[in-house]
Every structure is written in structure tokens, then in C-alpha cells.
Design a protein around this motif. Sequence first.
Motif, PDB file in Angstrom:
ATOM      1  N   ASP A   1      34.739  51.000  38.542  1.00 24.03           N
ATOM      2  CA  ASP A   1      33.660  51.669  39.275  1.00 24.03           C
ATOM      3  C   ASP A   1      32.372  50.865  39.346  1.00 24.03           C
ATOM      4  O   ASP A   1      31.594  51.014  40.277  1.00 24.03           O
ATOM      5  CB  ASP A   1      33.316  53.016  38.613  1.00 24.03           C
ATOM      6  CG  ASP A   1      34.441  54.004  38.751  1.00 24.03           C
ATOM      7  OD1 ASP A   1      35.212  53.879  39.718  1.00 24.03           O
ATOM      8  OD2 ASP A   1      34.543  54.889  37.879  1.00 24.03           O
ATOM      9  N   ASN A   2      32.116  50.047  38.300  1.00 27.45           N
ATOM     10  CA  ASN A   2      30.805  49.381  38.289  1.00 27.45           C
ATOM     11  C   ASN A   2      30.877  47.892  38.613  1.00 27.45           C
ATOM     12  O   ASN A   2      29.892  47.172  38.432  1.00 27.45           O
ATOM     13  CB  ASN A   2      30.044  49.657  36.976  1.00 27.45           C
ATOM     14  CG  ASN A   2      30.609  48.905  35.780  1.00 27.45           C
ATOM     15  OD1 ASN A   2      31.608  48.212  35.884  1.00 27.45           O
ATOM     16  ND2 ASN A   2      29.963  49.060  34.634  1.00 27.45           N
ATOM     17  N   GLY A   3      32.013  47.417  39.112  1.00 28.92           N
ATOM     18  CA  GLY A   3      32.043  46.045  39.634  1.00 28.92           C
ATOM     19  C   GLY A   3      32.606  45.016  38.674  1.00 28.92           C
ATOM     20  O   GLY A   3      32.028  43.937  38.506  1.00 28.92           O
ATOM     21  N   CYS A   4      33.758  45.327  38.055  1.00 23.77           N
ATOM     22  CA  CYS A   4      34.398  44.340  37.173  1.00 23.77           C
ATOM     23  C   CYS A   4      34.914  43.152  37.996  1.00 23.77           C
ATOM     24  O   CYS A   4      34.966  43.200  39.224  1.00 23.77           O
ATOM     25  CB  CYS A   4      35.553  44.981  36.399  1.00 23.77           C
ATOM     26  SG  CYS A   4      36.984  45.414  37.422  1.00 23.77           S
ATOM     27  N   LEU A   5      35.293  42.106  37.282  1.00 23.09           N
ATOM     28  CA  LEU A   5      35.895  40.937  37.935  1.00 23.09           C
ATOM     29  C   LEU A   5      37.283  41.275  38.474  1.00 23.09           C
ATOM     30  O   LEU A   5      38.004  42.084  37.893  1.00 23.09           O
ATOM     31  CB  LEU A   5      36.091  39.809  36.916  1.00 23.09           C
ATOM     32  CG  LEU A   5      34.941  38.882  36.564  1.00 23.09           C
ATOM     33  CD1 LEU A   5      35.388  37.943  35.448  1.00 23.09           C
ATOM     34  CD2 LEU A   5      34.503  38.077  37.784  1.00 23.09           C
ATOM     35  N   TRP A   6      37.648  40.618  39.575  1.00 23.58           N
ATOM     36  CA  TRP A   6      39.027  40.608  40.094  1.00 23.58           C
ATOM     37  C   TRP A   6      39.433  39.141  40.235  1.00 23.58           C
ATOM     38  O   TRP A   6      38.643  38.320  40.698  1.00 23.58           O
ATOM     39  CB  TRP A   6      39.106  41.277  41.464  1.00 23.58           C
ATOM     40  CG  TRP A   6      38.849  42.758  41.465  1.00 23.58           C
ATOM     41  CD1 TRP A   6      37.662  43.395  41.231  1.00 23.58           C
ATOM     42  CD2 TRP A   6      39.805  43.791  41.756  1.00 23.58           C
ATOM     43  NE1 TRP A   6      37.815  44.754  41.349  1.00 23.58           N
ATOM     44  CE2 TRP A   6      39.121  45.034  41.673  1.00 23.58           C
ATOM     45  CE3 TRP A   6      41.172  43.799  42.081  1.00 23.58           C
ATOM     46  CZ2 TRP A   6      39.761  46.259  41.894  1.00 23.58           C
ATOM     47  CZ3 TRP A   6      41.801  45.027  42.307  1.00 23.58           C
ATOM     48  CH2 TRP A   6      41.092  46.242  42.205  1.00 23.58           C
ATOM     49  N   VAL A   7      40.664  38.844  39.845  1.00 20.82           N
ATOM     50  CA  VAL A   7      41.138  37.461  39.934  1.00 20.82           C
ATOM     51  C   VAL A   7      42.487  37.432  40.657  1.00 20.82           C
ATOM     52  O   VAL A   7      43.153  38.462  40.790  1.00 20.82           O
ATOM     53  CB  VAL A   7      41.310  36.822  38.533  1.00 20.82           C
ATOM     54  CG1 VAL A   7      39.980  36.776  37.783  1.00 20.82           C
ATOM     55  CG2 VAL A   7      42.363  37.570  37.709  1.00 20.82           C
ATOM     56  N   GLN A   8      42.853  36.224  41.107  1.00 20.49           N
ATOM     57  CA  GLN A   8      44.188  36.029  41.667  1.00 20.49           C
ATOM     58  C   GLN A   8      45.010  35.279  40.609  1.00 20.49           C
ATOM     59  O   GLN A   8      44.880  34.053  40.480  1.00 20.49           O
ATOM     60  CB  GLN A   8      44.147  35.202  42.946  1.00 20.49           C
ATOM     61  CG  GLN A   8      45.528  35.026  43.558  1.00 20.49           C
ATOM     62  CD  GLN A   8      45.637  33.811  44.478  1.00 20.49           C
ATOM     63  OE1 GLN A   8      44.814  32.903  44.440  1.00 20.49           O
ATOM     64  NE2 GLN A   8      46.670  33.811  45.301  1.00 20.49           N
ATOM     65  N   PRO A   9      45.842  35.999  39.829  1.00 18.97           N
ATOM     66  CA  PRO A   9      46.620  35.310  38.794  1.00 18.97           C
ATOM     67  C   PRO A   9      47.446  34.187  39.410  1.00 18.97           C
ATOM     68  O   PRO A   9      48.115  34.381  40.426  1.00 18.97           O
ATOM     69  CB  PRO A   9      47.521  36.416  38.221  1.00 18.97           C
ATOM     70  CG  PRO A   9      46.796  37.692  38.537  1.00 18.97           C
ATOM     71  CD  PRO A   9      46.117  37.442  39.858  1.00 18.97           C
ATOM     72  N   GLY A  10      47.371  33.017  38.834  1.00 20.38           N
ATOM     73  CA  GLY A  10      48.111  31.859  39.358  1.00 20.38           C
ATOM     74  C   GLY A  10      47.349  31.077  40.410  1.00 20.38           C
ATOM     75  O   GLY A  10      47.761  29.986  40.804  1.00 20.38           O
ATOM     76  N   GLY A  11      46.211  31.621  40.856  1.00 20.55           N
ATOM     77  CA  GLY A  11      45.453  30.971  41.927  1.00 20.55           C
ATOM     78  C   GLY A  11      44.786  29.671  41.514  1.00 20.55           C
ATOM     79  O   GLY A  11      44.214  28.963  42.357  1.00 20.55           O
ATOM     80  N   GLN A  12      44.873  29.315  40.230  1.00 20.56           N
ATOM     81  CA  GLN A  12      44.229  28.076  39.759  1.00 20.56           C
ATOM     82  C   GLN A  12      44.934  26.832  40.268  1.00 20.56           C
ATOM     83  O   GLN A  12      44.430  25.726  40.084  1.00 20.56           O
ATOM     84  CB  GLN A  12      44.140  28.064  38.222  1.00 20.56           C
ATOM     85  CG  GLN A  12      45.425  27.696  37.491  1.00 20.56           C
ATOM     86  CD  GLN A  12      46.409  28.860  37.393  1.00 20.56           C
ATOM     87  OE1 GLN A  12      46.197  29.918  37.970  1.00 20.56           O
ATOM     88  NE2 GLN A  12      47.503  28.671  36.670  1.00 20.56           N
ATOM     89  N   THR A  13      46.101  27.020  40.912  1.00 21.02           N
ATOM     90  CA  THR A  13      46.790  25.854  41.477  1.00 21.02           C
ATOM     91  C   THR A  13      46.418  25.657  42.950  1.00 21.02           C
ATOM     92  O   THR A  13      46.891  24.718  43.582  1.00 21.02           O
ATOM     93  CB  THR A  13      48.318  26.014  41.365  1.00 21.02           C
ATOM     94  OG1 THR A  13      48.682  27.215  42.049  1.00 21.02           O
ATOM     95  CG2 THR A  13      48.774  26.098  39.912  1.00 21.02           C
ATOM     96  N   SER A  14      45.585  26.541  43.502  1.00 26.09           N
ATOM     97  CA  SER A  14      45.216  26.403  44.920  1.00 26.09           C
ATOM     98  C   SER A  14      44.079  25.381  45.061  1.00 26.09           C
ATOM     99  O   SER A  14      43.353  25.106  44.117  1.00 26.09           O
ATOM    100  CB  SER A  14      44.804  27.767  45.500  1.00 26.09           C
ATOM    101  OG  SER A  14      43.610  28.229  44.918  1.00 26.09           O
ATOM    102  N   PRO A  15      43.967  24.802  46.263  1.00 25.84           N
ATOM    103  CA  PRO A  15      42.932  23.765  46.433  1.00 25.84           C
ATOM    104  C   PRO A  15      41.521  24.345  46.454  1.00 25.84           C
ATOM    105  O   PRO A  15      41.343  25.538  46.693  1.00 25.84           O
ATOM    106  CB  PRO A  15      43.281  23.171  47.812  1.00 25.84           C
ATOM    107  CG  PRO A  15      44.010  24.253  48.515  1.00 25.84           C
ATOM    108  CD  PRO A  15      44.733  25.059  47.485  1.00 25.84           C
ATOM    109  N   LEU A  16      40.546  23.468  46.218  1.00 25.28           N
ATOM    110  CA  LEU A  16      39.137  23.880  46.338  1.00 25.28           C
ATOM    111  C   LEU A  16      38.834  24.046  47.823  1.00 25.28           C
ATOM    112  O   LEU A  16      39.016  23.125  48.613  1.00 25.28           O
ATOM    113  CB  LEU A  16      38.214  22.834  45.703  1.00 25.28           C
ATOM    114  CG  LEU A  16      36.750  23.252  45.555  1.00 25.28           C
ATOM    115  CD1 LEU A  16      36.605  24.426  44.579  1.00 25.28           C
ATOM    116  CD2 LEU A  16      35.899  22.081  45.078  1.00 25.28           C
TER     117      LEU A  16
END
Length: 284
Positions: free
Chosen positions: A175-190
Motif C-alpha cells: 500500500d505504501n510503495g514497496c520495491l518491485w523487482v524483476q527476478p532474473g532481470g540482472q542478466t538484461s542489458p543496460l
Amino acid sequence: MLNADQTAQWQREGFVVLPGFKPAEQVAAACRRAAEIISAFQPAADTGTFSTRDRSRVADAALLASAEAVHCFFEEDAFDAQGRLAVPKERSINKIGHALHDLDPFFDGFSHGPALAALAQALGLRQPQVWQSQLIFKQPHIGGEVGWHQDGSFFLTTPQTVTTFWFALEDATLDNGCLWVQPGGQTSPLREQYVCDRTPGQAPRLRMQALDSTPWPSARTAMPLPVPAGSLVVFGGLLPHYSGPNHSPRSRLAYTLHATCASAAYSPLNWLQRSAALPVRGFD
Ligand code: FE2
């Protein structure tokens, strides 16, 4: 510092959550210190009176100066047309940065020590250099969304080494704006790079430059990371992440550190550069 499951998650998914990394009394002291900094901060009387173009130039100058200072940044709509604060000061701050960890005695202590040094080592961050600290506010009801991005865009090194240390100073919830991540996304390009053009004789110019057309992840692949106060979330510079708006009556305060590895080349185009007066340090 990391158990086998956490090490595996770091390698597989690009992030790790460490509940209870900071004891409750340190977290409470950090919140108190944040309030003291805001209370002592005097906004420039003319902050709201610039034209949009001038305002962005002033904002760029304030950002660049904050590389070696502690500066409070306001929400965009904090000032009325006469340049007066439209909401109470403590409810109008968006963030405080970016050298708290070197200049503020409390946050110096909070940002250094054996636990963080050992964690950085366990994450493979050899000779860490801590460039930036930020207190990030999501004010009740008005705290906005921060869209998908990669922190590597702001701290380019070759190879990529920037690592984000995200401390929850208050409970971060759906409700108050926690982080969201893409698990495994660390292999994607900048995907993009935040560039500071520094031409002698001209005011520095900040711009976002596209690097790669890989789309941002879809909402379906995003994973929320609600965490209680005291938790530390760590992720690498290529992991796409965002945080939602705060529609709740509770604020969501976080403290972040960004560290790179001294053996990687730190881009001279990065906005945050340090002079010899305030050299970048490690976690010790
Ligand atoms: Fe980020």
C-alpha cells in the motif's frame, strides 16, 4: 554473511532480502536524524519562482552540488506560485542526498562497519567505493511512483559493478510503495545511461541517453518486496525495479547506498563525481 539459499538467490535472481539487518533502535535513530535534517534545512526563498526552464537548470545545479553535500529535495508540487511551501516542510520532502554517508556523523556510522564490509565481500564487491547515500521518502497519500529503471544507468562502470543497498527505515508494504523487482532481470542489458555533459565554460547538462531497446519488464513478471523496517534489500545495477505510489496514510522511508568496485572504470560521464576534498571511501 549470506547463507546458501541467499547466495543462490543472489546469483539466480539478482537480489537478496536480509530481514533484521539493522536493529530497531538504529532504525528509529535514523528516522529521528532524518527529521532533524529536515527541520534544520532552509529552502531557498525563490525555489518556486523560476520559469520551468530556469527551474530545471537550478535543479540540475542543486543535484550536482549534492554530490559533496547534504541537500533536501522537495516534491515537485511542494511550492505555490509565489514560491512558498504549499504543504508542511516535513511532508514535502522527496529525498535527501547524496553525501550523508560521508558528511553526517550519524549516517556515516549507519553506512560503514564490519557487517556491511563483509556483506559487500560476500556479494563479490571487491574494494567497494560508496558513492551515494539517499533518504528516500514516500509521503502519505502523495508519494509518487518511481517507474522501471536500472541503477546502473546512474553509476556506469566498466564492467558493470554498481550494487544498491536499500534499507527499509519504515515498513514497506504493497500500500505504501514497496520495491518491485524483476527476478532474473540482472542478466538484461543496460537500457539507458544518465549522462552529464561537462563542457568547459558552460553549465553542465544532464540527459538520459538510450543504450538498448530491450523493453522494460511487463507487470506480470514483477515481484513485490514488502519488507519490515530494519530489512536490507540488495540488488545489482542491471536489475530492473520500480516502486509504486503511496496511497496509504503511512509514510515509507528508505535509505539507500550505491557502491561500485574500485577495479572497474567509473565513467567520467556519471553525474556524481567526487573532488579530492571528499574522496570516495569503502564500507570500513
Ligand atoms: Fe533504483
